[in-house]
Enzyme design. Structure first.
Site, PDB file in Angstrom:
ATOM      1  CD  GLU A 193      -2.532   1.369   2.629  1.00 50.70           C
ATOM      2  OE1 GLU A 193      -3.564   0.687   2.713  1.00 50.70           O
ATOM      3  OE2 GLU A 193      -2.111   2.102   3.559  1.00 50.70           O
ATOM      4  NE  ARG A 219     -17.680   4.968   8.620  1.00 51.68           N
ATOM      5  CZ  ARG A 219     -17.700   4.896   9.932  1.00 51.68           C
ATOM      6  NH1 ARG A 219     -18.814   4.529  10.551  1.00 51.68           N
ATOM      7  NH2 ARG A 219     -16.632   5.178  10.649  1.00 51.68           N
ATOM      8  N   GLY A 220     -14.788   5.277   5.313  1.00 53.97           N
ATOM      9  CA  GLY A 220     -13.980   6.414   5.764  1.00 53.97           C
ATOM     10  C   GLY A 220     -14.240   6.673   7.238  1.00 53.97           C
ATOM     11  CG  ASP A 221     -11.304   6.602  10.173  1.00 51.78           C
ATOM     12  OD1 ASP A 221     -11.933   5.579  10.511  1.00 51.78           O
ATOM     13  OD2 ASP A 221     -10.074   6.620   9.980  1.00 51.78           O
ATOM     14  CE1 TYR A 229     -11.342  -1.568  10.162  1.00 51.32           C
ATOM     15  CE2 TYR A 229     -13.334  -2.575   9.273  1.00 51.32           C
ATOM     16  CZ  TYR A 229     -12.409  -1.548   9.285  1.00 51.32           C
ATOM     17  OH  TYR A 229     -12.542  -0.506   8.399  1.00 51.32           O
ATOM     18  CD  GLN A 239       3.783   3.203  13.348  1.00 54.31           C
ATOM     19  OE1 GLN A 239       4.303   2.477  14.197  1.00 54.31           O
ATOM     20  NE2 GLN A 239       3.441   2.770  12.169  1.00 54.31           N
TER      21      GLN A 239
HETATM   22  P1  FAD Z   1     -18.204   0.215   7.416  1.00 54.68           P
HETATM   23  O1  FAD Z   1     -18.220  -1.158   6.857  1.00 54.68           O
HETATM   24  O2  FAD Z   1     -19.311   1.116   7.021  1.00 54.68           O
HETATM   25  O3  FAD Z   1     -18.154   0.042   9.001  1.00 54.68           O
HETATM   26  C1  FAD Z   1     -18.073   1.173   9.884  1.00 54.68           C
HETATM   27  C2  FAD Z   1     -18.826   0.857  11.178  1.00 54.68           C
HETATM   28  O4  FAD Z   1     -20.228   0.790  10.903  1.00 54.68           O
HETATM   29  C3  FAD Z   1     -18.451  -0.485  11.785  1.00 54.68           C
HETATM   30  O5  FAD Z   1     -18.486  -0.346  13.181  1.00 54.68           O
HETATM   31  C4  FAD Z   1     -19.533  -1.422  11.303  1.00 54.68           C
HETATM   32  O6  FAD Z   1     -19.715  -2.511  12.183  1.00 54.68           O
HETATM   33  C5  FAD Z   1     -20.750  -0.502  11.240  1.00 54.68           C
HETATM   34  N1  FAD Z   1     -21.682  -0.877  10.176  1.00 54.68           N
HETATM   35  C6  FAD Z   1     -21.359  -1.226   8.892  1.00 54.68           C
HETATM   36  N2  FAD Z   1     -22.484  -1.472   8.185  1.00 54.68           N
HETATM   37  C7  FAD Z   1     -23.524  -1.272   9.021  1.00 54.68           C
HETATM   38  C8  FAD Z   1     -24.933  -1.339   8.890  1.00 54.68           C
HETATM   39  N3  FAD Z   1     -25.490  -1.661   7.716  1.00 54.68           N
HETATM   40  N4  FAD Z   1     -25.715  -1.041   9.966  1.00 54.68           N
HETATM   41  C9  FAD Z   1     -25.140  -0.679  11.140  1.00 54.68           C
HETATM   42  N5  FAD Z   1     -23.797  -0.598  11.338  1.00 54.68           N
HETATM   43  C10 FAD Z   1     -23.015  -0.884  10.300  1.00 54.68           C
HETATM   44  N6  FAD Z   1      -9.741   5.256   5.375  1.00 54.68           N
HETATM   45  C11 FAD Z   1      -9.577   6.306   4.524  1.00 54.68           C
HETATM   46  O7  FAD Z   1     -10.043   7.416   4.792  1.00 54.68           O
HETATM   47  N7  FAD Z   1      -8.918   6.147   3.325  1.00 54.68           N
HETATM   48  C12 FAD Z   1      -8.368   4.956   2.950  1.00 54.68           C
HETATM   49  O8  FAD Z   1      -7.765   4.850   1.881  1.00 54.68           O
HETATM   50  C13 FAD Z   1      -8.524   3.840   3.848  1.00 54.68           C
HETATM   51  N8  FAD Z   1      -8.034   2.614   3.518  1.00 54.68           N
HETATM   52  C14 FAD Z   1      -8.264   1.536   4.338  1.00 54.68           C
HETATM   53  C15 FAD Z   1      -7.828   0.266   3.965  1.00 54.68           C
HETATM   54  C16 FAD Z   1      -8.060  -0.839   4.782  1.00 54.68           C
HETATM   55  C17 FAD Z   1      -7.587  -2.212   4.351  1.00 54.68           C
HETATM   56  C18 FAD Z   1      -8.722  -0.670   6.024  1.00 54.68           C
HETATM   57  C19 FAD Z   1      -8.949  -1.848   6.938  1.00 54.68           C
HETATM   58  C20 FAD Z   1      -9.161   0.584   6.421  1.00 54.68           C
HETATM   59  C21 FAD Z   1      -8.956   1.701   5.585  1.00 54.68           C
HETATM   60  N9  FAD Z   1      -9.412   2.981   5.929  1.00 54.68           N
HETATM   61  C22 FAD Z   1      -9.238   4.041   5.068  1.00 54.68           C
HETATM   62  C23 FAD Z   1     -10.079   3.204   7.227  1.00 54.68           C
HETATM   63  C24 FAD Z   1     -11.613   3.034   7.138  1.00 54.68           C
HETATM   64  O9  FAD Z   1     -12.159   4.062   6.345  1.00 54.68           O
HETATM   65  C25 FAD Z   1     -12.145   3.077   8.568  1.00 54.68           C
HETATM   66  O10 FAD Z   1     -11.750   1.919   9.267  1.00 54.68           O
HETATM   67  C26 FAD Z   1     -13.630   3.351   8.755  1.00 54.68           C
HETATM   68  O11 FAD Z   1     -13.840   3.727  10.107  1.00 54.68           O
HETATM   69  C27 FAD Z   1     -14.546   2.181   8.464  1.00 54.68           C
HETATM   70  O12 FAD Z   1     -14.554   1.840   7.150  1.00 54.68           O
HETATM   71  P2  FAD Z   1     -15.389   0.564   6.618  1.00 54.68           P
HETATM   72  O13 FAD Z   1     -15.303   0.603   5.163  1.00 54.68           O
HETATM   73  O14 FAD Z   1     -14.989  -0.685   7.310  1.00 54.68           O
HETATM   74  O15 FAD Z   1     -16.865   0.984   7.107  1.00 54.68           O
END
Ligand code: FAD
Length: 289
Positions: free
Chosen positions: A16, A107-109, A143, A210
């Site tokens: 990455e 989704r993003g943080d 996760y 870190q």
């Molecule tokens: P989601 O799947 O939407 O989950 C977020 C939360 O919502 C979780 O607690 C989940 O349990 C809950 N949830 C999901 N679906 C539902 C539903 N239908 N109903 C109720 N609750 C639900 N961030 C960046 O900004 N840019 C990047 O390039 C980036 N790259 C990443 C790469 C990897 C491999 C990983 C693991 C993370 C990355 N992240 C990145 C961080 C990521 O955006 C965050 O971890 C974010 O908080 C959650 O993203 P997600 O796609 O898992 O979200």
């Protein structure tokens, strides 16, 4: 080439990178990607505004250069909080124009001022990408220790199952420092009917600061064996970073020995880290020379 096809063909090895922050020139990213390409990864992923860096505009140009100039498959990340369907469609058109077949749908943080518009969860984005008929290969995040916001393990796996049902093709894990967390997670996925291939993501720690930041932002726990490595490394930042790469290589070798769909290295724009990972995986027979 599609990443799901690569995973189906055999265990993968990937890196990455993140677009340069602030005023750093784009050439820095091209140079980093070019040096990493020498280690012949199956793909290089490019983050999208990770950590709130606001550098998302460069994701596609960098991914396009990886495909076009380096001949390596690129995986472009995409987050959806704060985006409309039209924003996502425009991004998909950009990917198509650049010949990129792979996207990591996230989704993003959560950040103040960035609320959900058309997409509340990654599964909504995945469903939209599928419905749009883009033909993209869609990866999603998972996760091993649960997502920081998930109130329970059950809800964590329900969310993962929704990503699978929305049409994700494979999963990439958040970083973890104890492989036992990954092995337990993998078993639990099957019990919760999550059957997608899982690529394990490993990030070498670089310093005490870190790793503490990581623990808070990603919810990754720090096992005693990592604390001991850092204590033994002492105060010298170079020694701490060296201990991190050594530990990550040991994690990768152990994962390789225990069978894994793929290994992804969060190489933090450091070709030396990517190279050390490749050497370790060559030595243990996961990769062939
Ligand atoms: P989601 O799947 O939407 O989950 C977020 C939360 O919502 C979780 O607690 C989940 O349990 C809950 N949830 C999901 N679906 C539902 C539903 N239908 N109903 C109720 N609750 C639900 N961030 C960046 O900004 N840019 C990047 O390039 C980036 N790259 C990443 C790469 C990897 C491999 C990983 C693991 C993370 C990355 N992240 C990145 C961080 C990521 O955006 C965050 O971890 C974010 O908080 C959650 O993203 P997600 O796609 O898992 O979200």
């Amino acid at each position: 080439m599609r990443i799901d096809d690569k995973i189906a063909a055999g265990q993968t090895f990937s890196f990455e990178i993140f677009p340069p922050k602030g005023d750093m020139p784009l050439e820095t990213a091209y140079r980093v990607a070019s040096e990493m390409a020498d280690d012949r990864p199956d793909w290089i992923s490019v983050t999208y505004s990770a950590g709130g860096s606001g550098n998302s505009a460069n994701t596609v140009p960098i991914a396009a250069s990886i495909e076009r100039d380096l001949g390596v498959t690129a995986l472009a990340h995409l987050t959806c909080l704060g985006s409309t369907r039209a924003d996502v469609d425009a991004y998909v058109a950009e990917l198509a124009g650049a010949g990129i077949e792979n996207v990591l749908a996230l989704r993003g943080d959560r950040r103040p001022g960035r609320e959900a518009i058309d997409f509340a969860h990654a599964s909504d984005l995945i469903a939209h990408l599928r419905a749009s008929g883009s033909g993209l290969c869609v990866g999603a995040a998972c996760y091993p220790e649960g997502h920081v916001e998930s109130p329970s393990e059950r809800e964590s796996f329900e969310s993962l199952y929704k990503k699978q049902e929305a049409g994700a093709d494979y999963l990439v894990t958040q970083l973890f420092f104890d492989n036992e967390d990954f092995y337990r997670f993998r078993e639990k996925c099957l019990r919760h009917r999550v059957r997608l291939p899982i690529v394990a993501g490993i990030m070498p720690f670089t310093s005490v600061n870190q790793i503490q930041r990581m623990a808070f932002t990603c919810g990754a726990s720090i096992p005693a064996k990592v604390v001991k490595r850092l204590v033994l490394a002492g105060d010298d930042p170079a020694d701490q970073a060296r201990a991190g790469v050594e530990y990550a290589c040991e994690q990768l070798e152990d994962l390789a020995a225990n069978g894994v769909d793929g290994l992804h290295v969060y190489s933090m724009n450091k070709p030396s880290v990517a190279h050390a990972a490749r050497e370790a995986l060559l030595a243990c027979g996961y990769l062939e020379a």
